[in-house]
Design a protein around this motif. Structure first.
Motif, PDB file in Angstrom:
ATOM      1  N   LEU A   1      45.786  51.255  -0.909  1.00  0.00           N
ATOM      2  CA  LEU A   1      47.016  50.527  -0.555  1.00  0.00           C
ATOM      3  C   LEU A   1      48.205  51.467  -0.697  1.00  0.00           C
ATOM      4  CD1 LEU A   1      46.403  46.993  -2.088  1.00  0.00           C
ATOM      5  CD2 LEU A   1      45.789  47.912   0.147  1.00  0.00           C
TER       6      LEU A   1
ATOM      7  N   ALA B   1      51.390  42.444   9.072  1.00  0.00           N
ATOM      8  CA  ALA B   1      51.312  42.356  10.531  1.00  0.00           C
ATOM      9  C   ALA B   1      52.324  41.326  11.047  1.00  0.00           C
ATOM     10  CB  ALA B   1      49.900  41.962  10.952  1.00  0.00           C
ATOM     11  N   GLY B   2      52.520  40.272  10.256  1.00  0.00           N
ATOM     12  CA  GLY B   2      53.512  39.259  10.642  1.00  0.00           C
ATOM     13  C   GLY B   2      54.900  39.866  10.760  1.00  0.00           C
TER      14      GLY B   2
ATOM     15  N   GLU C   1      44.668  56.779  20.176  1.00  0.00           N
ATOM     16  CA  GLU C   1      43.216  56.569  20.235  1.00  0.00           C
ATOM     17  C   GLU C   1      42.780  56.445  21.698  1.00  0.00           C
ATOM     18  OE1 GLU C   1      41.277  56.809  17.685  1.00  0.00           O
ATOM     19  OE2 GLU C   1      42.958  56.974  16.283  1.00  0.00           O
TER      20      GLU C   1
ATOM     21  N   LYS D   1      40.141  50.802   1.921  1.00  0.00           N
ATOM     22  CA  LYS D   1      41.391  51.540   2.170  1.00  0.00           C
ATOM     23  C   LYS D   1      42.246  51.575   0.905  1.00  0.00           C
ATOM     24  CE  LYS D   1      42.024  51.087   7.010  1.00  0.00           C
ATOM     25  NZ  LYS D   1      41.119  52.026   7.535  1.00  0.00           N
TER      26      LYS D   1
ATOM     27  N   GLY E   1      49.355  49.553  18.244  1.00  0.00           N
ATOM     28  CA  GLY E   1      48.843  48.621  17.240  1.00  0.00           C
ATOM     29  C   GLY E   1      49.472  47.244  17.461  1.00  0.00           C
TER      30      GLY E   1
ATOM     31  N   GLN F   1      51.408  39.434   5.018  1.00  0.00           N
ATOM     32  CA  GLN F   1      52.525  39.319   5.955  1.00  0.00           C
ATOM     33  C   GLN F   1      52.892  40.641   6.628  1.00  0.00           C
ATOM     34  OE1 GLN F   1      54.311  37.188   7.473  1.00  0.00           O
ATOM     35  NE2 GLN F   1      53.919  35.249   6.469  1.00  0.00           N
TER      36      GLN F   1
ATOM     37  N   ILE G   1      52.210  54.440  24.711  1.00  0.00           N
ATOM     38  CA  ILE G   1      51.191  55.470  24.475  1.00  0.00           C
ATOM     39  C   ILE G   1      50.483  55.188  23.150  1.00  0.00           C
ATOM     40  CG2 ILE G   1      52.204  57.305  25.885  1.00  0.00           C
ATOM     41  CD1 ILE G   1      53.264  58.558  23.240  1.00  0.00           C
TER      42      ILE G   1
ATOM     43  N   GLY H   1      57.758  47.779  12.430  1.00  0.00           N
ATOM     44  CA  GLY H   1      56.466  47.580  11.764  1.00  0.00           C
ATOM     45  C   GLY H   1      56.255  48.550  10.610  1.00  0.00           C
TER      46      GLY H   1
ATOM     47  N   GLY I   1      52.609  53.995  20.014  1.00  0.00           N
ATOM     48  CA  GLY I   1      51.700  53.266  19.121  1.00  0.00           C
ATOM     49  C   GLY I   1      51.303  51.928  19.709  1.00  0.00           C
TER      50      GLY I   1
ATOM     51  N   GLN J   1      46.838  35.524   8.835  1.00  0.00           N
ATOM     52  CA  GLN J   1      48.198  35.382   9.346  1.00  0.00           C
ATOM     53  C   GLN J   1      48.671  33.960   9.081  1.00  0.00           C
ATOM     54  OE1 GLN J   1      47.791  37.277  13.420  1.00  0.00           O
ATOM     55  NE2 GLN J   1      48.955  38.794  12.268  1.00  0.00           N
TER      56      GLN J   1
HETATM   57  C1  LIG Z   1      43.817  46.812   3.760  1.00  0.00           C
HETATM   58  C2  LIG Z   1      44.897  46.114   4.524  1.00  0.00           C
HETATM   59  C3  LIG Z   1      44.831  44.746   4.699  1.00  0.00           C
HETATM   60  C4  LIG Z   1      45.829  44.091   5.410  1.00  0.00           C
HETATM   61  N1  LIG Z   1      45.765  42.739   5.566  1.00  0.00           N
HETATM   62  C5  LIG Z   1      46.759  42.105   6.205  1.00  0.00           C
HETATM   63  C6  LIG Z   1      46.720  40.696   6.366  1.00  0.00           C
HETATM   64  O1  LIG Z   1      45.802  40.013   5.899  1.00  0.00           O
HETATM   65  N2  LIG Z   1      47.740  40.107   7.041  1.00  0.00           N
HETATM   66  C7  LIG Z   1      48.770  40.828   7.574  1.00  0.00           C
HETATM   67  O2  LIG Z   1      49.667  40.244   8.180  1.00  0.00           O
HETATM   68  N3  LIG Z   1      48.832  42.165   7.415  1.00  0.00           N
HETATM   69  C8  LIG Z   1      47.856  42.810   6.766  1.00  0.00           C
HETATM   70  N4  LIG Z   1      47.915  44.165   6.618  1.00  0.00           N
HETATM   71  C9  LIG Z   1      49.056  44.901   7.171  1.00  0.00           C
HETATM   72  C10 LIG Z   1      48.902  45.163   8.664  1.00  0.00           C
HETATM   73  O3  LIG Z   1      47.641  45.740   8.946  1.00  0.00           O
HETATM   74  C11 LIG Z   1      49.995  46.094   9.154  1.00  0.00           C
HETATM   75  O4  LIG Z   1      51.230  45.675   8.625  1.00  0.00           O
HETATM   76  C12 LIG Z   1      50.058  46.113  10.663  1.00  0.00           C
HETATM   77  O5  LIG Z   1      48.860  46.618  11.191  1.00  0.00           O
HETATM   78  C13 LIG Z   1      51.235  46.957  11.124  1.00  0.00           C
HETATM   79  O6  LIG Z   1      51.233  47.041  12.518  1.00  0.00           O
HETATM   80  P1  LIG Z   1      51.893  48.301  13.241  1.00  0.00           P
HETATM   81  O7  LIG Z   1      51.744  48.061  14.686  1.00  0.00           O
HETATM   82  O8  LIG Z   1      53.239  48.560  12.676  1.00  0.00           O
HETATM   83  O9  LIG Z   1      51.005  49.544  12.793  1.00  0.00           O
HETATM   84  P2  LIG Z   1      49.486  49.829  13.095  1.00  0.00           P
HETATM   85  O10 LIG Z   1      48.721  48.572  13.214  1.00  0.00           O
HETATM   86  O11 LIG Z   1      49.062  50.841  12.077  1.00  0.00           O
HETATM   87  O12 LIG Z   1      49.477  50.520  14.522  1.00  0.00           O
HETATM   88  C14 LIG Z   1      49.962  51.824  14.733  1.00  0.00           C
HETATM   89  C15 LIG Z   1      49.309  52.352  16.009  1.00  0.00           C
HETATM   90  O13 LIG Z   1      49.938  53.574  16.367  1.00  0.00           O
HETATM   91  C16 LIG Z   1      48.934  54.512  16.753  1.00  0.00           C
HETATM   92  N5  LIG Z   1      49.517  55.848  16.546  1.00  0.00           N
HETATM   93  C17 LIG Z   1      49.754  56.463  15.378  1.00  0.00           C
HETATM   94  N6  LIG Z   1      50.361  57.645  15.589  1.00  0.00           N
HETATM   95  C18 LIG Z   1      50.529  57.770  16.928  1.00  0.00           C
HETATM   96  C19 LIG Z   1      51.106  58.758  17.753  1.00  0.00           C
HETATM   97  N7  LIG Z   1      51.650  59.861  17.243  1.00  0.00           N
HETATM   98  N8  LIG Z   1      51.116  58.561  19.100  1.00  0.00           N
HETATM   99  C20 LIG Z   1      50.558  57.431  19.629  1.00  0.00           C
HETATM  100  N9  LIG Z   1      49.979  56.453  18.883  1.00  0.00           N
HETATM  101  C21 LIG Z   1      49.981  56.618  17.553  1.00  0.00           C
HETATM  102  C22 LIG Z   1      47.752  54.179  15.853  1.00  0.00           C
HETATM  103  O14 LIG Z   1      46.543  54.674  16.389  1.00  0.00           O
HETATM  104  C23 LIG Z   1      47.820  52.656  15.840  1.00  0.00           C
HETATM  105  O15 LIG Z   1      47.105  52.089  16.916  1.00  0.00           O
HETATM  106  C24 LIG Z   1      46.922  44.825   5.925  1.00  0.00           C
HETATM  107  C25 LIG Z   1      46.987  46.218   5.745  1.00  0.00           C
HETATM  108  C26 LIG Z   1      45.984  46.850   5.046  1.00  0.00           C
HETATM  109  C27 LIG Z   1      46.072  48.348   4.843  1.00  0.00           C
END
Ligand SMILES: Cc1cc2nc3c(=O)[nH]c(=O)nc-3n(C[C@H](O)[C@H](O)[C@H](O)COP(=O)(O)OP(=O)(O)OC[C@H]3O[C@@H](n4cnc5c(N)ncnc54)[C@H](O)[C@@H]3O)c2cc1C
Length: 372
Positions: free
Chosen positions: A267, A299-300, A35, A265, A12, A297, A32, A285, A10, A47
């Motif tokens: 929630l 993403a934080g 996308e 989206k 992200g 918070q 990996i 995460g 992932g 943030q």
């Molecule tokens: C509407 C909304 C608003 C938000 N606003 C805020 C905000 O204002 N401030 C804040 O701090 N947080 C916010 N968040 C929360 C924040 O977006 C998430 O907590 C954050 O993106 C989590 O990061 P992550 O890396 O754990 O997951 P993600 O960002 O979801 O990344 C996961 C990655 O893994 C990839 N992936 C998935 N499955 C696979 C696989 N099998 N193999 C390889 N790759 C894969 C995906 O393509 C993606 O790129 C918000 C969330 C939402 C839904």
């Protein structure tokens, strides 16, 4: 801990941050991402100072600040558009740094991806795991392109619908819909929007500055579980939901005219109460604790998880001890965000009347000011 190759699933916010943090500690990292390209469209997120602190530690603060909009002020309004109160958040990452930033997801992703690449992370876009097997001394992985590799351990940073989580914890709860959707739209920033503007009432929403010329509007709506977005009708749907919004929001709806630019989206939340690892596989995460955005918070927490995990991996002990210490350092903080963000959403939907968002925000600030 030896510095053998680590597999991050992932790319992200969490996956890229852990790759940077691990590379800085001398580990080899393969990441990996399913996308085939980094996203080229999207809206923004808010943030807070705890993220600024991490950006400074990772040596990307200048780039981050140059691509975001820093602010301290929060202004709150009722559904008639009248000011209820305003406050200035403390600058807890240092007097010279803002308390909060608005940043576009694309900018954040680019900054993190550039740094991870510059530090030598082996990034494979458009790649997923075909299958993998854990052995006593590592993990053998076969990828979707047919290539194979061996790793010391694997980090599941693959978001709320994590296939890594489902593989190691097949009986864990699945993400849960809270009852709200959030609608967001980028638009020009009027000069007077210098901080976050929050609107409460029958329609909850707000405005967040992203740059000198750009901000995003967000609006929450209650929708039945089976609600589906028709992207071709997205503007009309958002316009309908804004009818009872404060006048300031209604005036801005003239900018909402491109269906494809509406980002809406549901929630959804998840929190894994039990272990966050099994054997040589660990989660971070949203894969292990996804929250609603009410405390801004999510993403934080993913970013902080990444730093703590890299820190523990570079410390002493076997993997069992390392992963247990990582969870212990993260558990209460992430749980606070998860439970309390959701509580604010429940209050907005009228399903709870014992929630004081001001007090929750105050407690959140205090907690986030503590070292991770
Ligand atoms: C509407 C909304 C608003 C938000 N606003 C805020 C905000 O204002 N401030 C804040 O701090 N947080 C916010 N968040 C929360 C924040 O977006 C998430 O907590 C954050 O993106 C989590 O990061 P992550 O890396 O754990 O997951 P993600 O960002 O979801 O990344 C996961 C990655 O893994 C990839 N992936 C998935 N499955 C696979 C696989 N099998 N193999 C390889 N790759 C894969 C995906 O393509 C993606 O790129 C918000 C969330 C939402 C839904």
């Amino acid at each position: 801990m030896n510095k053998d190759n680590i597999l991050v699933v992932g790319g992200g916010i969490g996956g890229l941050t852990v790759s940077i943090a691990l590379r800085r500690k001398g580990f080899s990292v393969t990441l990996i991402e399913r996308e085939p390209e980094w996203p080229a469209t999207g809206v923004g997120i808010i943030q807070q100072f705890n993220v600024l602190r991490v950006m400074a530690d990772m040596d990307i603060l200048d780039d981050y600040l140059a691509n975001s909009y820093g602010f301290d002020e929060t202004h709150c309004f009722n559904s008639q558009g009248e000011s209820i109160f305003s406050f200035s958040s403390p600058r807890l990452a240092g007097e010279e740094l803002p308390s909060n930033v608005g940043v576009s997801r694309i900018s954040l992703q680019n900054i993190l991806a550039n740094k991870a690449t510059e530090l030598g992370t082996d990034i494979r876009l458009g790649t997923v795991l075909d299958h993998w097997q854990e052995k006593t001394d590592g993990i053998d992985a076969v990828f979707s392109d047919g290539s194979r590799d061996s790793f010391l351990l694997m980090i599941g940073a693959d978001g709320i619908f994590s296939s890594t989580r489902r593989a190691i914890f097949p009986h864990a709860p699945e993400p849960h819909y809270t009852g709200q959707w959030v609608w967001r739209y980028n638009m020009p920033r009027p000069e007077e929007i210098k901080g976050i503007h929050l609107f409460y009432g029958r329609v909850n929403g707000g405005l967040t500055p992203l740059s000198s010329g750009l901000m995003y509007l967000f609006m929450l709506s209650e929708e039945p579980e089976d609600f589906r977005l028709d992207q071709r009708q997205a503007c009309a749907m958002l316009h309908r939901r804004s009818r009872d919004a404060a006048p300031q929001i209604q005036q801005l709806m003239k900018f909402v005219h491109d269906d494809l630019e509406v980002v809406a989206k549901p929630l959804q939340v998840i929190f894994i109460e039990g272990p966050w690892h099994k054997g040589r596989v660990v989660l971070l995460g949203d894969a292990v604790h996804a929250s609603t955005p009410h405390l801004a918070q999510g993403a934080g927490m993913a970013i902080e998880d990444a730093i703590v995990l890299a820190d523990e991996l570079s410390g002493s002990g076997d993997l069992e001890e390392v992963f247990s210490r990582y969870r212990q350092r993260r558990f209460e903080r992430c749980r606070f965000v998860n439970i309390n963000s959701r509580a604010i959403g429940d209050m907005q939907m009228g399903t709870r009347n014992d929630v004081d968002p001001g007090e929750i925000n105050r407690q959140c600030l205090t907690l986030m000011a503590e070292p991770i």
